[in-house]
Motif scaffolding. Structure first.
Motif, PDB file in Angstrom:
ATOM      1  N   THR A   1       1.092  -1.305   0.358  1.00  0.00           N
ATOM      2  CA  THR A   1      -0.279  -0.011   0.044  1.00  0.00           C
ATOM      3  C   THR A   1       0.745   1.208   0.145  1.00  0.00           C
ATOM      4  OG1 THR A   1       0.243  -0.244   2.118  1.00  0.00           O
ATOM      5  CG2 THR A   1      -1.766  -1.547   1.250  1.00  0.00           C
ATOM      6  N   CYS A   2       2.138   1.439  -0.194  1.00  0.00           N
ATOM      7  CA  CYS A   2       2.850   2.457   0.167  1.00  0.00           C
ATOM      8  C   CYS A   2       3.474   2.488  -1.368  1.00  0.00           C
ATOM      9  CB  CYS A   2       4.156   2.359   1.452  1.00  0.00           C
ATOM     10  SG  CYS A   2       3.938   1.545   2.753  1.00  0.00           S
ATOM     11  N   GLY A   3       4.555   3.378  -1.599  1.00  0.00           N
ATOM     12  CA  GLY A   3       4.844   3.999  -2.798  1.00  0.00           C
ATOM     13  C   GLY A   3       4.209   5.518  -3.380  1.00  0.00           C
ATOM     14  N   GLU A   4       4.720   6.392  -4.352  1.00  0.00           N
ATOM     15  CA  GLU A   4       4.988   7.434  -4.866  1.00  0.00           C
ATOM     16  C   GLU A   4       5.334   6.959  -6.436  1.00  0.00           C
ATOM     17  OE1 GLU A   4       5.896  11.979  -4.039  1.00  0.00           O
ATOM     18  OE2 GLU A   4       7.576  10.557  -3.198  1.00  0.00           O
ATOM     19  N   ALA A   5       3.457   7.658  -7.070  1.00  0.00           N
ATOM     20  CA  ALA A   5       3.919   7.434  -8.580  1.00  0.00           C
ATOM     21  C   ALA A   5       4.211   9.221  -9.230  1.00  0.00           C
ATOM     22  CB  ALA A   5       2.504   7.294  -8.966  1.00  0.00           C
ATOM     23  N   TYR A   6       4.187   9.772  -9.766  1.00  0.00           N
ATOM     24  CA  TYR A   6       4.655  10.923 -10.441  1.00  0.00           C
ATOM     25  C   TYR A   6       4.431  11.080 -11.786  1.00  0.00           C
ATOM     26  CZ  TYR A   6       8.701   9.887  -6.831  1.00  0.00           C
ATOM     27  OH  TYR A   6       9.367   8.953  -6.419  1.00  0.00           O
ATOM     28  N   ALA A   7       3.955  13.070 -12.326  1.00  0.00           N
ATOM     29  CA  ALA A   7       2.905  13.027 -13.633  1.00  0.00           C
ATOM     30  C   ALA A   7       4.982  13.010 -14.489  1.00  0.00           C
ATOM     31  CB  ALA A   7       2.905  14.469 -13.347  1.00  0.00           C
ATOM     32  N   TYR A   8       4.517  13.061 -15.235  1.00  0.00           N
ATOM     33  CA  TYR A   8       5.648  12.536 -16.458  1.00  0.00           C
ATOM     34  C   TYR A   8       5.330  12.812 -17.970  1.00  0.00           C
ATOM     35  CZ  TYR A   8      10.471  10.718 -18.561  1.00  0.00           C
ATOM     36  OH  TYR A   8      11.475  11.127 -18.812  1.00  0.00           O
ATOM     37  N   GLY A   9       5.562  14.145 -18.573  1.00  0.00           N
ATOM     38  CA  GLY A   9       5.537  14.675 -19.990  1.00  0.00           C
ATOM     39  C   GLY A   9       5.754  13.159 -20.679  1.00  0.00           C
TER      40      GLY A   9
ATOM     41  N   TYR B   1      -0.480   8.948   0.398  1.00  0.00           N
ATOM     42  CA  TYR B   1      -0.535   7.601   0.371  1.00  0.00           C
ATOM     43  C   TYR B   1      -1.614   7.990   0.157  1.00  0.00           C
ATOM     44  CZ  TYR B   1      -2.375   3.722   3.210  1.00  0.00           C
ATOM     45  OH  TYR B   1      -2.852   2.654   3.470  1.00  0.00           O
ATOM     46  N   GLY B   2      -2.639   6.768  -0.774  1.00  0.00           N
ATOM     47  CA  GLY B   2      -3.513   6.632  -1.616  1.00  0.00           C
ATOM     48  C   GLY B   2      -5.017   5.630  -0.855  1.00  0.00           C
ATOM     49  N   TYR B   3      -4.526   5.434   0.118  1.00  0.00           N
ATOM     50  CA  TYR B   3      -5.242   4.903   0.478  1.00  0.00           C
ATOM     51  C   TYR B   3      -6.210   5.778   1.738  1.00  0.00           C
ATOM     52  CZ  TYR B   3      -3.396   1.200  -2.571  1.00  0.00           C
ATOM     53  OH  TYR B   3      -3.608   0.222  -4.027  1.00  0.00           O
ATOM     54  N   ALA B   4      -7.327   4.582   1.989  1.00  0.00           N
ATOM     55  CA  ALA B   4      -7.871   5.215   3.499  1.00  0.00           C
ATOM     56  C   ALA B   4      -7.211   5.376   4.527  1.00  0.00           C
ATOM     57  CB  ALA B   4      -9.293   4.245   3.903  1.00  0.00           C
ATOM     58  N   ALA B   5      -6.516   6.193   5.337  1.00  0.00           N
ATOM     59  CA  ALA B   5      -5.755   6.075   5.871  1.00  0.00           C
ATOM     60  C   ALA B   5      -6.470   5.374   7.375  1.00  0.00           C
ATOM     61  CB  ALA B   5      -5.115   7.221   6.823  1.00  0.00           C
ATOM     62  N   THR B   6      -5.791   5.418   8.793  1.00  0.00           N
ATOM     63  CA  THR B   6      -6.596   5.144  10.297  1.00  0.00           C
ATOM     64  C   THR B   6      -6.123   5.517  10.571  1.00  0.00           C
ATOM     65  OG1 THR B   6      -6.262   2.655   9.839  1.00  0.00           O
ATOM     66  CG2 THR B   6      -6.616   3.349  12.145  1.00  0.00           C
ATOM     67  N   ILE B   7      -6.784   6.465  11.523  1.00  0.00           N
ATOM     68  CA  ILE B   7      -7.039   7.682  12.647  1.00  0.00           C
ATOM     69  C   ILE B   7      -6.911   7.472  14.062  1.00  0.00           C
ATOM     70  CG2 ILE B   7      -7.959   9.954  13.520  1.00  0.00           C
ATOM     71  CD1 ILE B   7      -8.821  10.833  10.427  1.00  0.00           C
TER      72      ILE B   7
END
Length: 269
Positions: free
Chosen positions: A47-55, A169-175
């Motif tokens: 569930t972790c990780g980052e994506a990037y905008a790319y031309g 974070y792209g999913y529902a976090a827990t508080i």
């Protein structure tokens, strides 16, 4: 006052379990035996990780293509196992051993949720000794930025920005919030019902629990594992004629990707 002792009847069955970590978390899944029950669990989260905008420009000639970021694999999540246990010491006169076993198991089941919540937050046993498990208190970092710690709306906003914007974070976090925070969150319109779970307007899952006052912590997905059956151990003291029953169950708890903490002190408490 009655003229004779009251009639012994079957005790009433418990009503609804109060809302808490058991509603918010994934699971409980079966804790693998015997290895998991002896050594805990570990996994690489997905569930972790980052994506990037790319031309999509056709690069070439004097215009070089931007370098693409190269991220490594996600850190492994590892946590130890701990026991939730309940005890019963009483005379066996008038009871069968099976009845006493049933009593102590029901006592365990009634108190497991707050026990697991306290362990997950603190990483400590009931006497303050380290359990060697992943814990919220040890992992959560302070959330910086302007927010009013007296206002639950500010606190939730800061935590959700930390999770979804700063950490991507792209999913529902827990508080994770202390029991007392539920009333403030409800008054502010921050609690919506989503099936068995309570969520914020943005969809973050509330885990109101037996947590200490003063802070609220946001994490990624929370997962629970537990042994399928509670184990009951028994001993009999021939001098006192007392039966000792101990019911225990192995648990493991984890959270993925992030952990941030914010101060929450309504009314300056």
């Amino acid at each position: 006052m009655g003229l004779i002792p009251g009639q012994i009847v079957t005790p009433p069955e418990p009503g609804l379990r109060r809302y808490g970590l058991f509603n918010a978390a994934s699971g409980p899944l079966d804790l693998p035996a015997p290895h998991g029950e002896g050594g805990g669990i570990r996994y690489t989260p997905v569930t972790c990780g980052e994506a990037y905008a790319y031309g999509v420009t056709c690069y070439g000639g004097e215009v070089a293509a931007p370098a693409k970021p190269l991220d490594g694999g996600n850190p492994e999540v590892a946590t130890g196992v701990f026991l939730a246990l309940a005890t019963l010491e009483c005379t066996q006169v008038g009871y069968t051993e099976a009845e006493l076993r049933a009593q102590v198991v029901r006592r365990l089941e009634a108190s497991e949720q707050p026990t697991v919540e306290r362990a997950l937050w603190s990483g400590l046993d009931f006497e303050g000794n380290a359990l060697d498990i992943l814990s919220l208190d040890a992992e959560a970092e302070p959330v910086t930025g302007g927010y009013d710690p007296d206002l639950i709306t500010d606190v939730v906003g800061a935590l959700e920005r930390y999770a979804y914007t700063e950490n991507g974070y792209g999913y529902a976090a827990t508080i994770h919030a202390p029991i007392e925070a539920a009333a403030f969150a409800a008054e502010a319109g921050l609690i919506l019902q989503d099936g068995p779970r309570k969520v914020t307007p943005l969809g973050s899952v509330w885990a109101f629990g037996a947590y200490p006052l003063g802070e609220v912590i946001v994490t990624g997905q929370v997962t629970l594992w537990r042994a399928q059956e509670a184990q009951v151990h028994t001993a009999f003291d021939r001098e006192t004629n007392l039966r000792l029953m101990v019911a225990e169950r192995a648990w493991a708890a984890s959270f993925d990707c992030l952990a941030g903490r914010a101060t929450f002190t309504p009314l300056g408490s």
